[in-house]
Design an enzyme around this catalytic site. Structure first.
Site: not given
Ligand code: R5P
Length: 316
Positions: A40, A42, A99, A132, A194, A225
């Site tokens: 299941d 677990e 994060r 982070h 960003k 990603t």
């Molecule tokens: C975000 O603040 C982290 O420092 C990275 O820049 C981020 O998590 C990278 O994630 P991705 O590759 O999905 O853009």
């Protein structure tokens, strides 16, 4: 009265290769244990060696599937305590959820605070690498030994740095990290502002610094990603940087479409540590993976001998 006779290295399923190589570097074998899923789903944990009176170091990075890796780690700690371990230390090279350290919008949890509470409840101490946000040490009610892989990555970058290289922080959260690389490599630095538009995509507001005809070395704490790197490179290109880049990040998650996305970019080299396990031969990228085993073995030995960790700690 119980006496600590030796230490024990125990690993969850997240990175058994790293657990074995740290244990190997210490001339030890990881403790035999069973970690499996019931039908299941677990989790079932069973430790097959006597841990009474021993200092147990539990290795488990919180990569995907993150929730299961966290629970596995907590169950290993619980089992170790109940088995009479003298001290239980969590070695979490990559701290997932880091994060999510604030409420960006209303009605959200501060997820990493919850993770820190759970860990603080079961461990005597946590060891992690390039978390982070360094300030989240304050979320833990047990000591967090915050190590850094930057010196290891700098060593890899040294031979590939050129006169026209520039370190790029792909977001404002990476500014201090970028300054550490720039200082160690004696290079100028540029910063990108960003905005995250979704889990996969980000958009660049502005670039601070002159990147014209420069060869970018984009650094970050992690690649998930690849969206951050892709938009950083696009923005740098629009400002006239050279059409190739090097990437260095402490944690290579390569989630979702990251590999495809990065493979479409003019990447000369990507340096990451082995905090997250990947069968690298399956990844069609110019990837170089830097091992954390020697540093982790040394840090654990020093923790056990009450030695100083200062040379390995993350410094702002
Ligand atoms: C975000 O603040 C982290 O420092 C990275 O820049 C981020 O998590 C990278 O994630 P991705 O590759 O999905 O853009």
């Amino acid at each position: 009265m119980s006496r600590v006779t030796h230490m024990a290295i125990l690993g969850g399923r997240a990175n058994e290769v790293l657990t074995r190589s740290v244990a190997g570097a210490m001339d030890m074998d990881p403790v035999q244990c069973t970690v499996e899923n019931f039908p299941d789903d677990e989790l079932r944990i069973e430790i097959h060696e006597n841990l009474r009176g021993r200092n147990v170091y539990i290795f488990q990075p919180f990569g995907p599937p993150v929730a299961e890796r966290i629970l596995e780690c907590l169950l290993l700690a619980d089992a170790s305590r109940r088995a009479g371990a003298a001290k239980v230390v969590g070695v979490v090279p990559y701290l997932g959820y880091a994060r999510q350290d604030r409420r960006a919008y209303g009605r959200e949890p501060v997820s990493v605070r919850l993770v820190a509470d759970l860990l603080s409840n079961r461990f005597d101490r946590i060891v992690s690498i390039d978390v982070h946000n360094a300030a989240m040490e304050g979320f833990f009610s047990v000591p967090l030994e915050h190590l850094s892989a930057v010196p290891l990555l700098v060593k890899k970058l040294q031979p590939v740095v050129m006169d026209d290289s520039i370190i790029v922080a792909p977001d404002l959260g990476a500014v201090k990290l970028a300054e550490r690389y720039a200082h160690a490599l004696d290079l100028p630095v540029a910063y990108i502002h960003k905005i995250r538009t979704s889990g996969e995509d980000v958009s660049v507001r502005r670039i601070i610094g002159d990147v014209q005809d420069r060869f970018p070395i984009i650094i970050d704490d992690m690649i998930s990603t690849g969206g951050t790197i892709a938009s950083a490179f696009q923005a740098l290109s629009e400002r006239g940087c050279r059409q190739e880049m090097i990437i260095a990040a402490s944690h290579g998650l390569f989630a979702g479409n990251a590999v495809k996305r990065l493979a479409e970019l003019p990447v000369r080299k990507i340096f990451v540590t082995d905090s997250i396990y990947h069968a690298t031969s399956d990844i069609p990228l110019p990837l170089e993976v830097v091992g954390l085993d020697i540093i982790l073995a040394e840090v654990i030995q020093r923790l056990d001998d009450a030695g100083s960790l200062s040379e390995y700690l993350f410094h702002q």
